[in-house]
Design an enzyme around this catalytic site. Structure first.
Site, mmCIF file in Angstrom:
data_model
loop_
_atom_site.group_PDB
_atom_site.id
_atom_site.type_symbol
_atom_site.label_atom_id
_atom_site.label_comp_id
_atom_site.label_asym_id
_atom_site.label_seq_id
_atom_site.Cartn_x
_atom_site.Cartn_y
_atom_site.Cartn_z
ATOM 1 C CG ASP A 30 -2.078 0.965 1.070
ATOM 2 O OD1 ASP A 30 -3.228 0.518 0.954
ATOM 3 O OD2 ASP A 30 -1.824 2.196 1.052
ATOM 4 C CB ILE A 31 0.803 4.238 -2.195
ATOM 5 C CG1 ILE A 31 1.881 5.146 -2.750
ATOM 6 C CG2 ILE A 31 -0.471 5.001 -1.890
ATOM 7 C CD1 ILE A 31 1.550 5.705 -4.117
ATOM 8 C CG ASN A 86 -12.151 -0.355 3.903
ATOM 9 O OD1 ASN A 86 -12.507 -0.710 5.032
ATOM 10 N ND2 ASN A 86 -10.967 0.200 3.674
ATOM 11 N N GLY A 92 -15.895 3.076 3.738
ATOM 12 C CA GLY A 92 -14.505 3.532 3.727
ATOM 13 C C GLY A 92 -13.743 3.158 2.472
ATOM 14 C CD GLN A 93 -14.685 -0.412 -2.489
ATOM 15 O OE1 GLN A 93 -15.817 -0.695 -2.118
ATOM 16 N NE2 GLN A 93 -14.087 -0.997 -3.516
ATOM 17 C CG HIS A 99 -8.597 -3.093 -2.478
ATOM 18 N ND1 HIS A 99 -9.546 -2.345 -3.151
ATOM 19 C CD2 HIS A 99 -8.315 -2.415 -1.341
ATOM 20 C CE1 HIS A 99 -9.822 -1.259 -2.447
ATOM 21 N NE2 HIS A 99 -9.092 -1.280 -1.339
ATOM 22 C CG HIS A 101 -6.839 -2.881 3.077
ATOM 23 N ND1 HIS A 101 -6.084 -1.742 2.892
ATOM 24 C CD2 HIS A 101 -8.037 -2.621 2.501
ATOM 25 C CE1 HIS A 101 -6.803 -0.831 2.249
ATOM 26 N NE2 HIS A 101 -7.997 -1.340 2.006
HETATM 27 P P1 AMP Z 1 -9.718 1.424 0.196
HETATM 28 O O1 AMP Z 1 -9.838 2.723 0.944
HETATM 29 O O2 AMP Z 1 -10.122 0.218 0.990
HETATM 30 O O3 AMP Z 1 -10.409 1.505 -1.147
HETATM 31 O O4 AMP Z 1 -8.173 1.209 -0.049
HETATM 32 C C1 AMP Z 1 -7.493 1.782 -1.122
HETATM 33 C C2 AMP Z 1 -6.045 1.717 -0.761
HETATM 34 O O5 AMP Z 1 -5.286 1.875 -1.938
HETATM 35 C C3 AMP Z 1 -5.588 2.797 0.222
HETATM 36 O O6 AMP Z 1 -5.063 2.178 1.398
HETATM 37 C C4 AMP Z 1 -4.514 3.561 -0.567
HETATM 38 O O7 AMP Z 1 -3.440 3.977 0.241
HETATM 39 C C5 AMP Z 1 -4.093 2.520 -1.590
HETATM 40 N N1 AMP Z 1 -3.527 3.048 -2.831
HETATM 41 C C6 AMP Z 1 -4.014 4.040 -3.601
HETATM 42 N N2 AMP Z 1 -3.227 4.229 -4.677
HETATM 43 C C7 AMP Z 1 -2.219 3.324 -4.572
HETATM 44 C C8 AMP Z 1 -1.081 3.016 -5.385
HETATM 45 N N3 AMP Z 1 -0.794 3.687 -6.513
HETATM 46 N N4 AMP Z 1 -0.255 2.015 -4.971
HETATM 47 C C9 AMP Z 1 -0.519 1.354 -3.841
HETATM 48 N N5 AMP Z 1 -1.577 1.588 -3.045
HETATM 49 C C10 AMP Z 1 -2.411 2.565 -3.401
#
Ligand code: AMP
Length: 113
Positions: A30-31, A86, A92-93, A99, A101
């Site tokens: 995760d970024i 999420n 919270g998505q 995906h 986590h």
């Molecule tokens: P969600 O809020 O459950 O939809 O999670 C989306 C997740 O994607 C968040 O934890 C972000 O930090 C992560 N995210 C968004 N863009 C990227 C990216 N380019 N590379 C890795 N993780 C990312």
């Protein structure tokens, strides 16, 4: 394939290190990590959110769970981790491509995510 950031990563349009990959999914870091280990298990087939899955997706959903557990075990957090999905904006998505986590490396009972 979705036009989300994850769709772009899967298609190779945006670079991301793939911690794991098979025919059905990729795993990336995760970024914006919420724990020392924070990985995302992302299916190559786009389903916007878990609650959009249908009967045809059962095997894929099981596979994602298996990969999530493998990723946790490989990272050494198999006995102390959290798996989060999420679902929907109110859940919270933020990225509408399903995906999972995988979080760990810290005392998870103190984390709210
Ligand atoms: P969600 O809020 O459950 O939809 O999670 C989306 C997740 O994607 C968040 O934890 C972000 O930090 C992560 N995210 C968004 N863009 C990227 C990216 N380019 N590379 C890795 N993780 C990312």
């Amino acid at each position: 394939m979705s036009d989300t950031i994850f769709g772009k990563i899967i298609r190779g349009e945006i670079p991301a290190e793939r911690v794991y990959e098979d025919d059905h999914c990729i795993v990336i870091n995760d970024i914006s990590p919420q724990a020392p280990i924070h990985r995302l298990v992302i299916p190559k087939q786009s389903i916007a959110k878990l609650c959009d899955a249908n009967e045809d997706h059962r095997a894929l959903l099981g596979h994602l769970m298996w990969v999530a557990a493998k990723v946790a075990n490989d990272a050494g957090i198999g006995d102390a981790c959290r798996f989060v999905i999420n679902n929907g904006e109110g859940g919270g998505q933020t990225v509408f491509h399903l995906h999972v986590h995988v979080l760990g490396g810290i005392e998870m009972s103190e984390q709210t995510l």
